[in-house]
Write a protein that holds these residues in place. Structure first.
Motif, PDB file in Angstrom:
ATOM      1  N   TYR A  76      62.355  78.355  71.990  1.00  0.00           N
ATOM      2  CA  TYR A  76      61.034  78.984  72.106  1.00  0.00           C
ATOM      3  C   TYR A  76      60.661  79.059  73.583  1.00  0.00           C
ATOM      4  CZ  TYR A  76      59.353  74.089  71.910  1.00  0.00           C
ATOM      5  OH  TYR A  76      59.144  72.751  72.114  1.00  0.00           O
TER       6      TYR A  76
ATOM      7  N   TYR B 173      58.446  77.963  75.794  1.00  0.00           N
ATOM      8  CA  TYR B 173      58.230  76.816  76.668  1.00  0.00           C
ATOM      9  C   TYR B 173      59.560  76.128  77.006  1.00  0.00           C
ATOM     10  CZ  TYR B 173      56.189  72.576  78.564  1.00  0.00           C
ATOM     11  OH  TYR B 173      55.847  71.556  79.395  1.00  0.00           O
TER      12      TYR B 173
ATOM     13  N   ILE C 116      61.495  78.118  79.709  1.00  0.00           N
ATOM     14  CA  ILE C 116      61.008  77.918  81.078  1.00  0.00           C
ATOM     15  C   ILE C 116      61.480  76.560  81.595  1.00  0.00           C
ATOM     16  CG2 ILE C 116      58.911  77.535  82.441  1.00  0.00           C
ATOM     17  CD1 ILE C 116      57.578  79.716  80.912  1.00  0.00           C
TER      18      ILE C 116
ATOM     19  N   LYS D 257      56.912  82.109  85.488  1.00  0.00           N
ATOM     20  CA  LYS D 257      55.576  82.012  84.898  1.00  0.00           C
ATOM     21  C   LYS D 257      55.657  82.440  83.433  1.00  0.00           C
ATOM     22  CE  LYS D 257      52.589  81.499  88.525  1.00  0.00           C
ATOM     23  NZ  LYS D 257      51.640  80.395  88.609  1.00  0.00           N
ATOM     24  N   ALA D 258      54.940  81.695  82.599  1.00  0.00           N
ATOM     25  CA  ALA D 258      54.951  82.036  81.176  1.00  0.00           C
ATOM     26  C   ALA D 258      54.442  83.450  80.948  1.00  0.00           C
ATOM     27  CB  ALA D 258      54.084  81.044  80.415  1.00  0.00           C
TER      28      ALA D 258
ATOM     29  N   TYR E 109      56.800  86.097  78.383  1.00  0.00           N
ATOM     30  CA  TYR E 109      56.526  86.646  77.053  1.00  0.00           C
ATOM     31  C   TYR E 109      56.626  88.171  76.991  1.00  0.00           C
ATOM     32  CZ  TYR E 109      55.787  81.969  75.525  1.00  0.00           C
ATOM     33  OH  TYR E 109      56.008  80.659  75.223  1.00  0.00           O
TER      34      TYR E 109
ATOM     35  N   ARG F  26      56.510  76.844  66.115  1.00  0.00           N
ATOM     36  CA  ARG F  26      56.813  77.558  67.366  1.00  0.00           C
ATOM     37  C   ARG F  26      57.621  78.816  67.047  1.00  0.00           C
ATOM     38  NH1 ARG F  26      53.307  75.231  68.832  1.00  0.00           N
ATOM     39  NH2 ARG F  26      53.080  73.586  70.370  1.00  0.00           N
ATOM     40  N   ARG F  27      57.462  79.812  67.903  1.00  0.00           N
ATOM     41  CA  ARG F  27      58.184  81.064  67.701  1.00  0.00           C
ATOM     42  C   ARG F  27      59.512  80.991  68.449  1.00  0.00           C
ATOM     43  NH1 ARG F  27      57.219  86.070  65.798  1.00  0.00           N
ATOM     44  NH2 ARG F  27      57.994  87.787  67.060  1.00  0.00           N
TER      45      ARG F  27
END
Lengths: 113, 481
Positions: free
Chosen positions: A26, A28, A31, A45-46, A50, A75-76
């Motif tokens: 997923y 997070y 990253i 950066k998140a 996405y 979570r995806r």
């Protein structure tokens, strides 16, 4: 070490696909792993990740599904598809050609007539 | 959620113009923010600072929202809409032209028939566009009410519709909607394990019964065949949560039992045997059950590649329009062959088949399982109607069937509405709503107190658990103190 943004942005798709080659993840997690595997060089950066992931999903390179992560939080997760794997190999090949060429120039091996 | 995070997410979603895409995107970002905040708190930051830092890590909300807005936009299906409209228009023009050219063979007011065809085209266009802009997920979200309404509509049509050729006229068209109703019902049964599978099977029974009461054999056949395709597709996606192979085995077993029942019925029923005999050898009863097929075959035998055939060679003392029954409706394709030639017929059939193949290709690429099932529930019956209609118009008559988009005014309206629904699925393909949207509201919230003994200290502690369960899933979110 912070790297010039323009150097990173073009190759981010390659890096994200590469991360998913080892297994579904997923956002997070991606990253976090990118940071770890690049010795803190790539700090994505998140907010950039996405849109990139959703774009890859749109192209059919990844698929997404929801699953419970640790501590039961949903979570995806993203999964690399067959098309995504093929795109990754193409991107890797292009990147290696580019990196070798840049390397040769920087070492002074290139000859400009 | 804290104000800082809420404000950030609100700003992001304000940038996404397509409102339907917002919830899923925001949910994912919210999950990320929560993880990031927890990580900062674990590093020793106080709650407020942790949230502020988490928001900063995300990047500028306007930039993020704008980027997401670029990805999440409806995918217009203008080409498919235009192709559907063009084919419906071609079908309508063919019907009008044949009506006009055969005006001497009609008893009634010919221009009235042509106006009805024009009105049907307008109504069909309204249905096509209406369904196209419809949020099809509304159907899946209100599956129970949708199915109940479809049943009530079926019962009302049985009660009040006029009968034509011993069939309830309007029920025929209601039954054509039932494969899609069944797809919605299947969606409602997902995640309920074997109970869901049983409910899925039983849900098809009242729909089939209404089709049988009409009686509309072709409609029942379409419903059964599409139902099994949908059930197998649902099995492939493990919708019931009992395993793909087990669900597929159960669905195939059920198919076997019903197919066996149908074969047994055919073997036992004299009527079915007669239909089958006439399907293969209509010449055995040229003035009775085989009349339609015999004259269709004769009309085809005197047709040319291009241009009108020579009816005098067919051996009928009456003109084509008086000899071939339903020449301007169910046997309109035969009329195309006879009056225009084999080539226009082939082009017409290829055009309809091409449209369906295009729809099927789009359907199989669907990421959204519910959407794929709804689209499949439209495409499979249409494809079956095309196959049976072509067979019928080539002289192999089994049941009365019309060619979608080409034959029949009301059928054109219904078909265009159904295609519009399939296109609405493709239009919304880029919304990854499934995982989130499928989640039911909590059906059970329990607070559990437990007296537990601490293993290390030996003292007693009170354990408090909040258990939230969702209908149809095994998921449990629990927190304990």
């Amino acid at each position: 070490m912070e790297i010039d943004k323009s150097l990173v942005s073009g190759s981010m798709g390659l890096l994200v696909l590469k991360l998913l080659e080892d297994g579904d993840k997923y956002g997070y997690q991606m990253i976090d792993e990118l940071k770890r595997r690049s010795d803190d060089t790539f700090h994505l950066k998140a907010g950039s990740l996405y849109p990139l992931l959703h774009g890859l999903e749109e192209k059919g390179y990844v698929t997404a599904y929801e699953r419970e992560a640790a501590a039961g939080k949903p979570r995806r997760y993203y999964h690399l598809t067959k098309e995504g794997g093929a795109a990754l190999r193409r991107k890797e090949e292009r990147w290696n050609t580019y990196a070798r060429a840049v390397g040769r120039v920087l070492k002074g091996g290139a000859c400009f007539g | 959620m804290a104000d800082t995070m809420r404000a950030y997410l609100d700003t992001v979603q304000e940038q996404i113009r397509w409102r339907r895409a917002r919830p899923v995107v925001v949910r994912e970002l919210e999950q990320h923010l929560t993880d990031q905040r927890d990580a900062f708190r674990a590093e020793g930051h106080d709650p407020e600072a942790a949230e502020r830092l988490a928001v900063e890590e995300m990047g500028d909300p306007v930039e993020v929202g704008t980027e997401l807005d670029r990805v999440h936009r409806p995918k217009p299906q203008w080409q498919l809409l235009a192709a559907t409209l063009a084919l419906a228009l071609l079908g309508g023009l063919l019907r009008m032209w044949f009506t006009f050219s055969g005006m001497e063979y009609y008893d009634g007011y010919i221009y009235g028939r042509m106006i009805r065809t024009a009105i049907a085209l307008v109504e069909g266009t309204v249905c096509l566009l209406g369904a196209y802009f419809l949020d099809y997920t509304w159907l899946t979200r209100h599956a129970r009410w949708g199915c109940a309404a479809a049943l009530v509509l079926g019962i009302l049509s049985l009660e009040f519709s006029p009968y034509m050729n011993n069939t309830s006229y309007f029920t025929r068209y209601v039954v054509l909607l039932y494969p899609t109703v069944y797809a919605v019902w299947l969606y409602h049964c997902r995640g309920k394990r074997w109970k869901g599978f049983l409910l899925a099977v039983l849900g098809g029974v009242p729909l089939t019964v209404i089709g049988c009461l009409a009686p509309y054999t072709m409609g029942v056949l379409l419903l059964l065949m599409t139902g099994f395709v949908l059930l197998l597709t649902a099995a492939g996606a493990d919708w019931f949560g009992v395993g793909k192979k087990r669900t597929a085995a159960a669905a195939l077993g059920l198919t076997g039992v019903i197919a066996g029942g149908v074969v047994w019925h055919v073997c036992k029923s004299g009527w079915c045997q007669e239909r089958l005999r006439m399907f293969l050898h209509p010449e055995l009863d040229p003035l009775g059950s085989g009349y339609q097929a015999v004259w269709v075959r004769k009309a085809l035998s005197v047709s040319q590649w291009l241009g009108e055939g020579s009816w005098s060679e067919a051996g009928s003392p009456y003109p084509y329009e008086w000899t071939v029954p339903a020449w301007d409706s169910d046997f309109l394709l035969t009329t195309v062959v006879y009056k225009l030639g084999w080539l226009p017929f082939l082009l017409l059939v290829l055009a309809v088949a091409g449209l369906l193949a295009w729809l099927l290709r789009k359907c199989l690429r669907q990421k959204n399982q519910a959407g794929r099932l709804v689209a499949l529930s439209v495409i499979v019956p249409l494809a079956l109607q095309v196959i049976f209609s072509v067979m019928q118009n080539l002289g192999y008559v089994l049941f009365s069937v019309s060619m979608p988009l080409v034959t029949g005014n009301l059928l054109t309206v219904v078909t265009m509405g159904l295609i519009g629904l399939a296109l609405s699925v493709f239009r919304e393909d880029c919304i990854p709503w499934e995982d989130h949207g499928e989640m039911e509201p909590p059906s059970q919230v329990r607070l559990r107190f437990q007296n537990e003994k601490d293993v290390q200290s030996g003292s007693h502690v009170i354990g408090v658990s909040l258990i939230v369960s969702r209908k149809g899933t095994n998921e449990r979110q629990a927190s304990s103190l």
